[in-house]
Scaffold this motif. Structure first.
Motif, PDB file in Angstrom:
ATOM      1  N   UNK A 330       0.808  -1.306   0.158  1.00 24.28           N
ATOM      2  CA  UNK A 330       0.011  -0.030   0.277  1.00 24.28           C
ATOM      3  C   UNK A 330       0.911   1.432  -0.034  1.00 24.28           C
ATOM      4  N   UNK A 331       0.579   2.057  -0.949  1.00 27.53           N
ATOM      5  CA  UNK A 331       1.381   3.574  -0.982  1.00 27.53           C
ATOM      6  C   UNK A 331       0.321   4.818  -0.663  1.00 27.53           C
ATOM      7  N   UNK A 346       5.998   9.826  -0.176  1.00 26.26           N
ATOM      8  CA  UNK A 346       5.423   8.635  -0.626  1.00 26.26           C
ATOM      9  C   UNK A 346       5.891   7.304   0.549  1.00 26.26           C
ATOM     10  N   UNK A 347       4.852   7.047   1.235  1.00 25.02           N
ATOM     11  CA  UNK A 347       5.161   5.808   2.043  1.00 25.02           C
ATOM     12  C   UNK A 347       4.557   4.665   1.754  1.00 25.02           C
ATOM     13  N   UNK A 348       5.490   3.553   1.695  1.00 22.12           N
ATOM     14  CA  UNK A 348       5.151   2.466   1.141  1.00 22.12           C
ATOM     15  C   UNK A 348       4.988   1.207   2.365  1.00 22.12           C
ATOM     16  N   UNK A 349       3.948   0.624   2.368  1.00 21.27           N
ATOM     17  CA  UNK A 349       3.751  -0.116   3.462  1.00 21.27           C
ATOM     18  C   UNK A 349       3.392  -1.672   3.180  1.00 21.27           C
ATOM     19  N   UNK A 350       3.686  -2.571   4.082  1.00 23.00           N
ATOM     20  CA  UNK A 350       3.018  -4.145   3.778  1.00 23.00           C
ATOM     21  C   UNK A 350       2.489  -4.583   5.167  1.00 23.00           C
ATOM     22  N   UNK A 351       1.195  -4.571   4.965  1.00 21.20           N
ATOM     23  CA  UNK A 351       0.275  -4.313   6.306  1.00 21.20           C
ATOM     24  C   UNK A 351       0.489  -3.400   7.183  1.00 21.20           C
ATOM     25  N   UNK A 352       1.144  -3.508   8.496  1.00 18.27           N
ATOM     26  CA  UNK A 352       1.281  -2.324   9.320  1.00 18.27           C
ATOM     27  C   UNK A 352       2.635  -2.071   9.281  1.00 18.27           C
ATOM     28  N   UNK A 353       3.685  -2.807   8.539  1.00 20.27           N
ATOM     29  CA  UNK A 353       5.038  -2.321   8.444  1.00 20.27           C
ATOM     30  C   UNK A 353       5.237  -1.442   7.272  1.00 20.27           C
TER      31      UNK A 353
END
Length: 395
Positions: A330-331, A346-353
């Motif tokens: 998710x971006x 821009x913040x790139x996440x995998x789940x809550x990480x």
């Protein structure tokens, strides 16, 4: 008894500092008025139109004088002052200063006026180990052929006289060139084209003094570097080659023709540009070039800077993507930076990480919707499809 404070020295009514402040305020005020009036130009009264026309004359006269005098503090100060007052005024003034710095009209008795512009071409250079500074513009035959290509290939008028600086500027060198210095360089170029006597060119020499910034590329590294070709084109001010047709369709066709000529030039003359740029420092000396569009100096510099920033952002995001399925990430795009140096984060996440947060500088004069669209396209190119925009800064 408490000591009296030392009085602050008062500025003389004729002091240079006070005059600079007055000119800063005057230039800003004129720009704000012109920006406001131009926005509603269709509904103003005839008397207001006359007043607006006079303000435009006063604005251009003051701007030309400040540029000729190299009054950088006044010019940059007025732009910052306008930014605090109005975004439209800021855009109007900055555009006017940038275009004015890159342009000069030469009035002549009993002869048509001449006009000279400073243009630049950004080019990304792919190589092994990075460019070798010692090989920069050492091929005189390639330089001469490249110089003539600007008129032969239709980038400039067949009747134009073109001067090309025999050096490929890096981004730091371009960034150090101020409004006043560029105007001085334009004047030096005009002198070299109109006077047979060889004269010193201190502004141009200053632009070359620092040289390229040091890089950390090893001889086996894949390098991507940004360079700029810098030139000056002098022509008659009424040269029909540069006249944009009045009708919308005709204007579109005119610009399409110019763009096609430029695209053809990049394809046919890239080998010449590569010869001028020299060679790579690695075992493979070959260079691969990707051109951006030719523009006036500050437009080309901004174009190159924006693309350079985008490539840096993509590189950082690519590293964060390693080992992850882009479709599962998710971006979030949100405001970043500060008032002086705004950015989009821009913040790139995998789940809550959170995998990475990276900023891309945002030009205060840029349209926000277009900047967001560019970032969305960049993320899509990496395979990221889950995107959202936040109006609030990220924690």
């Amino acid at each position: 008894m408490p000591k009296n404070k030392r009085p602050v020295p008062r500025k003389s009514a004729n002091s240079p500092e006070l005059k600079d402040e007055q000119q800063t305020t005057e230039l800003c005020a004129l720009a704000l008025d012109l920006a406001d009036e131009s926005a509603g130009a269709d509904i103003v009264a005839a008397s207001t139109r006359e007043e607006l026309a006079q303000k435009h004359i006063d604005f251009q006269r003051l701007l030309r004088r400040l540029l000729a005098q190299g009054k950088n503090e006044v010019l940059y100060g007025a732009i910052e002052l306008a930014r605090e007052e109005s975004l439209d005024g800021y855009r109007y003034l900055r555009n006017a200063v940038e275009e004015g710095a890159a342009n000069l009209i030469l009035r002549r008795d009993n002869a048509p006026d001449l006009e000279i512009d400073a243009f630049a071409i950004p080019v990304f250079v792919h190589s092994q180990g990075g460019l070798d500074p010692a090989a920069d513009f050492q091929d005189s035959d390639a330089y001469e052929a490249l110089l003539h290509s600007f008129t032969d290939a239709g980038l400039e008028s067949p009747k134009a006289q073109v001067v090309l600086v025999s050096h490929a500027y890096d981004l730091s060198e371009m960034a150090r060139i101020t409004y006043g210095q560029l105007q001085a360089m334009v004047r030096e170029a005009a002198h070299s084209l109109t006077d047979k006597k060889i004269a010193a060119a201190p502004a141009l020499e200053r632009s070359l003094a620092a040289g390229w910034s040091a890089t950390s590329f090893g001889p086996d590294d894949t390098a991507v570097e940004l360079r700029f070709l810098l030139g000056f084109a002098m022509k008659r001010a009424d040269d029909a080659f540069y006249k944009v047709p009045a009708g919308e369709k005709a204007a579109d066709a005119y610009f399409a023709k110019r763009a096609a000529a430029y695209q053809k030039w990049t394809e046919q003359h890239a080998p010449l540009v590569a010869r001028c740029l020299g060679r790579a420092r690695g075992a493979n000396p070959a260079l691969t070039l990707n051109f951006l569009y030719q523009d006036l100096f500050f437009g080309a510099r901004a174009q190159g800077q924006a693309e350079y920033d985008m490539l840096g952002l993509l590189s950082t995001l690519n590293q964060a993507l390693a080992g992850h399925d882009p479709a599962a990430l998710r971006a979030v795009i949100a405001p970043g930076g500060d008032d002086d140096e705004p950015a989009l984060r821009v913040q790139l996440s995998h789940g809550d990480t959170v995998l990475v947060s990276v900023d891309k500088p945002l030009d205060p004069a840029a349209a926000l919707d277009l900047a967001l669209e560019d970032l969305a396209d960049a993320l899509s190119s990496l395979g990221v499809t889950d995107m959202s925009v936040s109006e609030d800064p990220l924690p």
